[in-house]
Design a protein around this motif. Structure first.
Motif, PDB file in Angstrom:
ATOM      1  N   VAL A  38       0.865  -1.186   0.000  1.00  0.00           N
ATOM      2  CA  VAL A  38       0.000   0.000   0.000  1.00  0.00           C
ATOM      3  C   VAL A  38       0.896   1.229   0.000  1.00  0.00           C
ATOM      4  N   LEU A  39       0.546   2.186  -0.845  1.00  0.00           N
ATOM      5  CA  LEU A  39       1.303   3.443  -0.887  1.00  0.00           C
ATOM      6  C   LEU A  39       0.476   4.540  -0.219  1.00  0.00           C
ATOM      7  N   PHE A  40       1.074   5.205   0.779  1.00  0.00           N
ATOM      8  CA  PHE A  40       0.424   6.350   1.423  1.00  0.00           C
ATOM      9  C   PHE A  40       0.996   7.614   0.802  1.00  0.00           C
ATOM     10  N   GLN A  41       0.118   8.409   0.220  1.00  0.00           N
ATOM     11  CA  GLN A  41       0.565   9.653  -0.419  1.00  0.00           C
ATOM     12  C   GLN A  41      -0.062  10.849   0.283  1.00  0.00           C
ATOM     13  N   GLY A  42       0.650  11.962   0.286  1.00  0.00           N
ATOM     14  CA  GLY A  42       0.131  13.175   0.909  1.00  0.00           C
ATOM     15  C   GLY A  42       1.298  14.054   1.319  1.00  0.00           C
ATOM     16  N   GLU A  43       1.014  15.326   1.510  1.00  0.00           N
ATOM     17  CA  GLU A  43       2.075  16.279   1.861  1.00  0.00           C
ATOM     18  C   GLU A  43       2.783  15.888   3.159  1.00  0.00           C
ATOM     19  N   ILE A  44       3.872  16.589   3.448  1.00  0.00           N
ATOM     20  CA  ILE A  44       4.610  16.315   4.685  1.00  0.00           C
ATOM     21  C   ILE A  44       3.694  16.545   5.897  1.00  0.00           C
ATOM     22  N   GLY A  45       3.810  15.658   6.862  1.00  0.00           N
ATOM     23  CA  GLY A  45       3.114  15.816   8.138  1.00  0.00           C
ATOM     24  C   GLY A  45       1.603  15.627   8.113  1.00  0.00           C
ATOM     25  N   GLY A 207       2.827  22.768   6.971  1.00  0.00           N
ATOM     26  CA  GLY A 207       3.442  21.565   7.566  1.00  0.00           C
ATOM     27  C   GLY A 207       2.393  20.611   8.130  1.00  0.00           C
ATOM     28  N   ASN A 208       1.110  20.915   7.845  1.00  0.00           N
ATOM     29  CA  ASN A 208      -0.015  20.040   8.190  1.00  0.00           C
ATOM     30  C   ASN A 208      -0.120  19.710   9.683  1.00  0.00           C
TER      31      ASN A 208
END
Ligand SMILES: Nc1ncnc2c1ncn2[C@@H]1O[C@H](COP(=O)(O)OP(=O)(O)OP(=O)(O)O)[C@@H](O)[C@H]1O
Length: 300
Positions: A38-45, A207-208
């Motif tokens: 499974v690949l988790f994608q999304g911006e930092i933090g 930075g989420n």
């Protein structure tokens, strides 16, 4: 594999009831019943690692080890990815989960090795999870990601949206962290003042969740009052970006690139003219700037 960290034995708590978070959690529960990567994608933090540990906890692998490998920080990454003694290296992980963070920060050659290593890990009964803060579809388009790793990683994707696109979660996360830091700092902060709430709700959070967590921690250390006010936030919010620029420390180059890109666009604006000026200031072509804006999802 002694350079890695075995962690996350505690049940992860995912805060937030936005549609995006509910969807990501639902996908994790579904994926937990399978063995595919499974690949988790999304911006930092945004919470990629948190979701990966959640998936592990939801799977039948709970009770077996969860191991995180930082592809951008781990100095031992070359040793880890060498196919020598794979069986011995992975023996203690049998039946567990292996999470590779920031796979796109590896060189093409290392990515090809990562792909072979993942297949070997699966053959040893280890579940492979991967994470990237860069859009790997775009990297594929730019031919800067190993094609076989790309095909392997994109079998099952879970995207976690940036915090600014799910503002419903900001106050729930704030309440969660105030409770946590009250215990840790032995304080009794009750919340934010309405003005501080306004700042939190309108800030972009580049930075989420990690930035929100750190901003609250700093504000709670600073305050001696029951409510965190605008004044406390002024000294803590946004420091994730600005503090680094004033006081640079070592960090992944792509993260620094994103910070500088965001800073240039906030200074010059996101109109065509603003982007032209930002590109000039960064000494890159306008086309390259557009590519980077897309890669780091900086426009929204
Ligand atoms: N929905 C959430 N509920 C509670 N805590 C969260 C949530 N999302 C993220 N966090 C917290 O925010 C911090 C950053 O999350 P995490 O490390 O999972 O992000 P990431 O996307 O993997 O980061 P990176 O891009 O650096 O790899 C952690 O302390 C994590 O527990």
């Amino acid at each position: 594999m002694d350079t890695c960290v075995v962690s996350h034995l505690i049940q992860p708590v995912i805060v937030g009831s936005s549609k995006d978070i509910r969807q990501a959690v639902k996908m994790c529960c579904k994926a937990a019943r399978e063995n595919s990567p499974v690949l988790f994608q999304g911006e930092i933090g945004v919470g990629k690692l948190l979701m990966a540990t959640y998936l592990h906890h939801e799977s039948s692998r709970l009770g077996k080890p969860f191991l995180q490998v930082d592809c951008d920080f781990d100095e031992g990454i070359r040793d880890i990815l060498s196919l020598e003694n794979v069986e011995t290296k992975l023996r203690f992980l049998k039946g567990g989960t292996l999470y590779f963070r920031e796979i796109a920060s590896l060189t093409m050659d290392e990515q090809a090795r990562l792909h072979r290593f993942c297949l070997a890990a699966e053959a040893e009964g280890v579940r492979v999870l991967l994470g990237s803060s860069q859009n790997i579809h775009l990297l594929m388009y730019e031919k800067t990601i190993d094609a076989e790793l790309y095909r392997y990683a994109t079998e099952w994707e879970i995207y976690i949206s940036p915090l600014r696109q799910r503002r419903d979660d900001i106050m729930a996360l704030t309440a969660h962290y105030i409770r946590e830091f009250n215990q840790r700092l032995r304080k009794s902060v009750q919340g934010l003042t309405p003005q501080a709430e306004e700042v939190f709700m309108s800030y972009r959070w580049p930075g989420n969740v990690e930035e929100l967590r750190q901003s609250l921690m700093r504000a709670m250390i600073l305050t001696a009052e029951s409510f965190i006010g605008r004044r406390h936030l002024a000294e803590s919010i946004g420091q994730g970006v600005d503090q680094f620029l004033q006081n640079p420390d070592v960090m992944p180059l792509n993260r620094m690139e994103e910070l500088l890109l965001r800073r240039a666009l906030s200074r010059y604006g996101t109109t065509l003219e603003g982007k032209r000026r930002a590109a000039r200031a960064l000494n890159i072509s306008l086309a390259t700037l557009y590519n980077k804006v897309k890669r780091y999802n900086v426009n929204n």
